[in-house]
Design a protein around this motif. Structure first.
Motif, mmCIF file in Angstrom:
data_model
loop_
_atom_site.group_PDB
_atom_site.id
_atom_site.type_symbol
_atom_site.label_atom_id
_atom_site.label_comp_id
_atom_site.label_asym_id
_atom_site.label_seq_id
_atom_site.Cartn_x
_atom_site.Cartn_y
_atom_site.Cartn_z
ATOM 1 N N GLU A 43 -28.007 7.273 -35.103
ATOM 2 C CA GLU A 43 -26.550 7.174 -35.050
ATOM 3 C C GLU A 43 -26.041 5.945 -35.807
ATOM 4 N N ALA A 44 -26.828 4.877 -35.803
ATOM 5 C CA ALA A 44 -26.448 3.672 -36.535
ATOM 6 C C ALA A 44 -26.559 3.898 -38.039
ATOM 7 N N ARG A 45 -27.632 4.554 -38.466
ATOM 8 C CA ARG A 45 -27.813 4.810 -39.895
ATOM 9 C C ARG A 45 -26.713 5.715 -40.441
ATOM 10 N N ASN A 46 -26.421 6.784 -39.712
ATOM 11 C CA ASN A 46 -25.402 7.724 -40.169
ATOM 12 C C ASN A 46 -24.042 7.035 -40.332
ATOM 13 N N SER A 47 -23.687 6.243 -39.333
ATOM 14 C CA SER A 47 -22.400 5.560 -39.358
ATOM 15 C C SER A 47 -22.325 4.541 -40.486
ATOM 16 N N ASN A 48 -23.396 3.766 -40.653
ATOM 17 C CA ASN A 48 -23.360 2.698 -41.650
ATOM 18 C C ASN A 48 -23.302 3.250 -43.076
ATOM 19 N N LEU A 49 -24.050 4.314 -43.337
ATOM 20 C CA LEU A 49 -24.042 4.903 -44.680
ATOM 21 C C LEU A 49 -22.738 5.655 -44.967
ATOM 22 N N LYS A 50 -22.113 6.157 -43.926
ATOM 23 C CA LYS A 50 -20.875 6.907 -44.108
ATOM 24 C C LYS A 50 -19.683 5.991 -44.398
ATOM 25 N N HIS A 51 -19.632 4.842 -43.718
ATOM 26 C CA HIS A 51 -18.450 3.968 -43.834
ATOM 27 C C HIS A 51 -18.737 2.656 -44.574
ATOM 28 N N ARG A 52 -19.973 2.206 -44.559
ATOM 29 C CA ARG A 52 -20.415 1.019 -45.293
ATOM 30 C C ARG A 52 -19.579 -0.233 -44.989
ATOM 31 N N PRO A 53 -19.334 -0.543 -43.720
ATOM 32 C CA PRO A 53 -18.549 -1.752 -43.422
ATOM 33 C C PRO A 53 -19.380 -3.020 -43.561
ATOM 34 N N ARG B 6 -20.843 1.578 -58.241
ATOM 35 C CA ARG B 6 -21.744 2.354 -57.389
ATOM 36 C C ARG B 6 -21.088 3.548 -56.707
ATOM 37 N N GLY B 7 -19.779 3.630 -56.730
ATOM 38 C CA GLY B 7 -19.082 4.721 -56.068
ATOM 39 C C GLY B 7 -18.403 4.290 -54.790
ATOM 40 N N ARG B 8 -17.396 5.056 -54.371
ATOM 41 C CA ARG B 8 -16.652 4.781 -53.146
ATOM 42 C C ARG B 8 -17.507 5.062 -51.915
ATOM 43 N N TYR B 9 -17.116 4.480 -50.790
ATOM 44 C CA TYR B 9 -17.789 4.862 -49.547
ATOM 45 C C TYR B 9 -17.362 6.288 -49.182
ATOM 46 N N PRO B 10 -18.247 7.068 -48.548
ATOM 47 C CA PRO B 10 -18.001 8.511 -48.380
ATOM 48 C C PRO B 10 -16.732 8.875 -47.629
ATOM 49 N N SER B 11 -16.307 8.065 -46.661
ATOM 50 C CA SER B 11 -15.136 8.447 -45.861
ATOM 51 C C SER B 11 -13.855 7.785 -46.360
ATOM 52 N N PHE B 12 -13.827 7.400 -47.631
ATOM 53 C CA PHE B 12 -12.674 6.684 -48.190
ATOM 54 C C PHE B 12 -11.394 7.518 -48.167
ATOM 55 N N GLN B 13 -11.491 8.770 -48.531
ATOM 56 C CA GLN B 13 -10.287 9.585 -48.675
ATOM 57 C C GLN B 13 -9.577 9.727 -47.338
ATOM 58 N N GLY B 14 -8.314 9.416 -47.315
ATOM 59 C CA GLY B 14 -7.519 9.473 -46.089
ATOM 60 C C GLY B 14 -7.384 8.136 -45.390
ATOM 61 N N SER B 15 -8.168 7.164 -45.800
ATOM 62 C CA SER B 15 -8.096 5.829 -45.198
ATOM 63 C C SER B 15 -6.828 5.112 -45.634
ATOM 64 N N LEU B 16 -6.485 4.023 -44.968
ATOM 65 C CA LEU B 16 -5.349 3.220 -45.410
ATOM 66 C C LEU B 16 -5.560 2.714 -46.832
ATOM 67 N N TRP B 17 -6.809 2.393 -47.164
ATOM 68 C CA TRP B 17 -7.100 1.944 -48.529
ATOM 69 C C TRP B 17 -6.637 3.000 -49.549
ATOM 70 N N SER B 18 -6.983 4.256 -49.261
ATOM 71 C CA SER B 18 -6.674 5.322 -50.218
ATOM 72 C C SER B 18 -5.175 5.516 -50.404
ATOM 73 N N LYS B 19 -4.394 5.041 -49.420
ATOM 74 C CA LYS B 19 -2.940 5.144 -49.496
ATOM 75 C C LYS B 19 -2.299 3.876 -50.058
#
Length: 957
Positions: free
Chosen positions: A647-657, A707-720
């Motif tokens: 669960e830690a690996r999935n979360s960290n790779l998905k959001h990369r905080p 290197r590319g965006r983090y996977p869950s970027f779209q829809g974030s406040l950053w993306s707006k």
């Protein structure tokens, strides 16, 4: 020490103002003193105070009890002497120095302080003899050739006096206001025939560290002497035969040692074999041995005890090899990894930036768990509860700090469908989690640590508040676990209006856990109406203000639970589109989403702000370079990291905080000559955090382009295009305008906003200010954003007891002719505070005000300015000297209104451990050489709810 009344200023032009704590006795105008050199100066009664104080200290020592006796006696005796002199004087009378000394001696005898009188009378003659003897001794061989030492094989061989003398002199080279002679003298006293090699290495270290309270630079001397012990241990362990080398010799030896160290580490299964495939010759050539000299004693001792790799108890890492090993581990997946390793090494070894403790522990090893913090949500069933406890153990094993969200677990009295029984609530499971944290102590390197969070509407909240109490049923207490309240804005609004508040069990109100802002308020009020109709099984209504007061009372009495705010953490979160922030972490600076499927992970490191400030202000160019490289290093952690649960690996790779923070803020203020309690300090907090935020976000954009965006970027406040500074308005709108945050800005944020929208971010979160409890010690700067705790005190941690003196203060006092034995005694007596010392000028009192002298509202103001730039939070300790309910209420309401996301410890003087004695009464513990020494002479302690430097609170950094 000097008992003479002829104390003069630094420039010799006139008498130095001395009289630290004694009220001055005024003399009539026109009185003068004839000195032994024939000079005439105005009569100054404070000189008598100084002479008497020094005479007492010479006889009675420097313990806390002695300091009290001295300060109680000297004022009365000074008055007696001055009165006697004035009685004998006509207007315009000129005294000879001998007349004054006669009266001092007479006053001592009349007060029956015969030993002190004798010390006073004999001092000048004894001092002269000591000076003559010292000159004669320097002409002789430093150590008797008859002394022998026991070598590693147990054989007695001649003690190499010349090398020991050279080693001590080398340790003092290039340092102002230190001398090898007192270290040599004290070392010689502790030598004996047949002394072991380890004891021989210990002797000069202990000798040097006793001098730190008189001159802070002896901390560097002590560290350099410890380096000799370390070099012998490491070279012997790596090279396979007894070896030793001086610092000068290590300039050449480092390049030879480094590849042998890598080979040894791989051979004994400590290092990742991939490190052996680097171009080791290129890396060895990049090492900077001279940076070994930048450590203070506390920093190097900490590294020795807990960070340097060892094989079967023998260390194999020297400091620059340690930094390079960490850098290599972080550069494993870089294209030109040697170049990046050297870049990372330069940043670490210069102390411009320091990675967090787990990264320093594990980078480049076979279990590279480099992340600092883990946040979990506990499910409401036995499988989920005990899985969470198991996850805690696995995450803590490799140095992770833990934050657990316990709000979903049903409360006491709630119905259990499977057994048709009633729940025992959250507390029994918290007891198990507490004991698990103690059982898994991170390999002996530091204690496991966890913080439990509970929302303020949970039915078990009142029991939760009592968890850290020392009374009551011990089965319902967690004496080692940290706790924190997760407070919604609606509760604070009810407190403001003195309204009612209702506690619920989450099994009957399951949606409240995931709601915040106006949506939470709407659902909560609907449940209150349902309860009023009798449609809820488990609930309790109380006055919000009564509950708030109890929360603050427990915070003061036990140090817990901390106060953290749910709504600003969520409303300003960049990741609200993919989840909810249900808690913070162990140190209240991480605000990431958690769920049953995601364990939030954050990777920390801190900018050393002191290294990026000159008297003219921020070095923006250097800061930009540091932040850019540091952001890359933290991003690399995510891909290299060893994850103990999926669960830690999935979360960290998905959001990369990541969480880039800072330390050395207080040191930076000293460099800029800015008092903490000032609008200028608030502005500097604002501008420095704005610069760090700007370059951190920009650095993450650079990485996204590479290197590319983090996977869950779209829809974030950053993306707006909503940056942290922009999200303030979202919070203000949700609160109906009840938000007092500054919105000023100075950099080109619009250009950066466009870059973020176009290229994206590599990391969902990039900033968090952690406590830096240990890594700031390594760098020799103040922790995090903390004000100075004391200007002179004994610090205790897992490496022992250390005398710490504020070097900036000492420098200023020296320049004004005020640094002497009396000042040291006064600093001890007044717990490191200048406030009550009369002769210290007001500007220095303001600049060097300690934590309990500063109104904590200034700390909140500065934190609010930082918070507008930070996408996560900050570990903010609050200090209050004389707490009461009214002050605490005002302070925490102020923190909420200023838009803070979290607060950390509340520290009060009645809940703080204080030791007034220093190394003149104790040598502390020197774990590196297993020294057995005396305990502190007459330590003064009071009950502590939370220690100012608690070794159990170092899990973040």
């Amino acid at each position: 020490m000097s008992l003479t009344l002829e104390t003069r200023s630094a420039d010799g032009a006139g008498p130095a103002p001395v009289a630290p704590t004694i009220a001055r006795t005024p003399a009539e105008p026109g009185f003068q003193v004839i000195r032994r050199n024939g000079g005439v100066t105005p009569f100054d009664a404070t000189k008598i105070t100084v002479a008497l104080t020094k005479a007492f200290l010479a006889v009675e020592g420097h313990s806390a009890a002695a300091s009290r006796r001295v300060h109680e006696s000297v004022e009365e005796m000074t008055s007696q002497v001055v009165t006697a002199l004035m009685r004998r004087a006509d207007t315009g009378r000129t005294f000879h120095i001998e007349d004054i000394q006669d009266q001092v001696e007479l006053a001592l005898m009349r007060s029956e302080h015969h030993k002190v009188a004798r010390a006073y009378v004999l001092y000048r003659e004894e001092r002269a003899r000591e000076r003559l003897q010292a000159k004669e001794e320097t002409r002789e061989e430093a150590f008797s050739p008859a002394l022998r030492m026991k070598n590693a094989e147990g054989d007695l061989v001649p003690l190499n006096a010349a090398r020991l003398t050279m080693l001590i002199r080398e340790a003092c080279e290039g340092l102002a206001d230190v001398s090898a002679e007192p270290v040599l003298t004290e070392t010689k006293r502790n030598l004996y025939d047949g002394i072991s090699i380890k004891e021989l290495a210990q002797a000069p270290i202990l000798a040097a560290r006793t001098l730190i309270e008189t001159e802070p630079n002896y901390s560097y001397v002590s560290a350099r002497l410890l380096l000799d012990l370390l070099r012998r241990e490491v070279l012997t362990g790596v090279m396979g035969a007894p070896e030793e080398a001086t610092q000068a010799q290590m300039t050449k030896r480092y390049a030879e040692y480094f590849p042998a160290y890598i080979a040894k580490g791989i051979h004994v299964d400590l290092l990742d074999p991939e490190l052996g495939r680097f171009d080791l010759a290129r890396l060895a050539a990049a090492l900077k041995p001279e940076r070994d000299l930048n450590f203070q004693f506390l920093g190097l001792q900490t590294l020795y005890d807990r960070y340097f790799l060892h094989h079967r108890g023998t260390r194999i890492e020297l400091p620059q090899a340690f930094f390079m090993r960490v850098a290599m581990g972080l550069a494993l997946r870089e294209i030109d990894r040697e170049a990046k390793a050297i870049e990372f090494y330069d940043l670490l070894s210069s102390f411009d930036f320091m990675a967090s403790t787990p990264t320093l522990f594990n980078s480049g090893t076979q279990r590279s768990q480099l992340s600092s913090c883990f946040l979990t949500t506990v499910a409401d069933d036995l499988d989920g509860i005990f899985k969470a406890i198991k996850d805690n153990a696995l995450l803590a094993k490799y140095s992770g700090g833990l934050g657990n969200d316990w709000t979903p677990v049903r409360g006491l009295g709630a119905h259990i469908k499977g057994t048709n029984g009633e729940s025992q609530g959250v507390v029994p499971f918290l007891k198990v989690a507490n004991d698990t944290a103690i059982a898994v102590n991170q390999g002996g390197k530091r204690k496991g640590a966890v913080c439990a969070y509970l929302e303020t509407w949970h039915i078990d909240l009142e029991e939760f508040l009592d968890l850290r109490k020392n009374t009551g049923d011990d089965r319902r207490r967690t004496h080692d676990m940290n706790t924190a309240n997760w407070v919604p804005d609606l509760f604070m609004q009810r407190v403001e209006e003195n309204g009612d508040w209702t506690l619920f069990s989450p099994d009957e109100t399951p949606d409240l856990h995931d709601l915040y802002g106006p949506a939470f308020a709407k659902a909560y009020e609907a449940y209150e109406a349902k309860a009023a109709r009798g449609e809820m099984r488990v609930y309790k209504q109380i006055k919000a203000l009564d509950l708030w007061r109890r929360m603050l009372t427990m915070l003061f009495e036990t140090g817990h639970p901390w106060v953290t705010f749910k709504d600003p953490c969520n409303i300003r979160s960049p990741q609200g589109h993919v989840g909810v922030v249900h808690s913070s972490n162990l140190c209240t600076e991480i605000t990431l989403n958690t769920s049953k499927d995601e364990v939030a992970v954050c990777n920390l490191g801190s900018i050393n702000l002191a290294q990026h400030v000159t008297p003219q202000g921020l070095d923006m160019e250097r800061l930009a370079r540091t932040v850019k490289t540091a952001t890359r290093m933290l991003d690399n952690v995510i891909d290299i990291n060893f994850y103990t649960i999926p669960e830690a690996r999935n979360s960290n790779l998905k959001h990369r905080p990541v969480g880039l923070g800072l330390m050395g803020f207080q040191d930076a203020l000293h460099t800029l000559r800015i008092p903490t309690e000032s609008q200028e300090a608030v502005e500097f907090a604002d501008r420095s955090m704005e610069a760090i935020s700007y370059h951190a976000i920009s650095g993450s954009v650079d990485l996204a382009e590479e290197r590319g965006r983090y996977p869950s970027f779209q829809g974030s406040l950053w993306s707006k295009g909503v940056l942290p500074i922009d999200s303030i308005e979202r919070l203000a709108e949700a609160r109906g305008g009840v938000l007092e945050m500054d919105r000023s800005q100075t950099l080109d944020w619009e250009a950066l906003r466009k870059r973020v929208k176009k290229s994206g971010m590599r990391n969902s979160n990039v900033m968090a200010i952690a406590p830096t409890a240990t890594i700031s010690n390594i760098c020799g700067v103040a922790q995090s954003i903390e004000p100075a705790y004391r200007n002179l005190y004994v610090k205790s941690n897992m490496s022992g007891d250390f005398t710490l003196v504020n070097p900036a203060l000492v420098k200023d006092l020296k320049e004004r002719g005020l640094w002497d034995e009396v000042m040291i005694s006064d600093l001890k007596y007044f717990d490191g505070s200048l406030g009550a010392i009369d002769r210290v000028p007001d500007d220095l009192k303001a600049l060097y005000a300690t934590a309990f002298e500063i109104d904590s509202s200034w700390l909140i103001e500065a934190a609010s300015r930082r918070q507008k730039w930070i996408d996560q939070a900050q570990s903010l300790n609050l200090y209050i000297a004389n707490p009461n309910g009214k002050k605490l209420d005002a302070l925490y309401r102020f923190a909420w209104k200023r838009g803070l996301k979290t607060t950390y410890y509340l520290r009060s003087q009645s809940a703080t451990h204080v030791e007034k004695s220093t190394l003149k009464g104790t040598d502390g513990k020197l774990n590196a050489v297993s020294a057995t020494v005396a305990t502190a002479a007459e330590p003064i302690t009071v009950p502590n709810a939370c220690s100012i430097d608690d070794p159990t609170c170092e899990a973040c950094q």
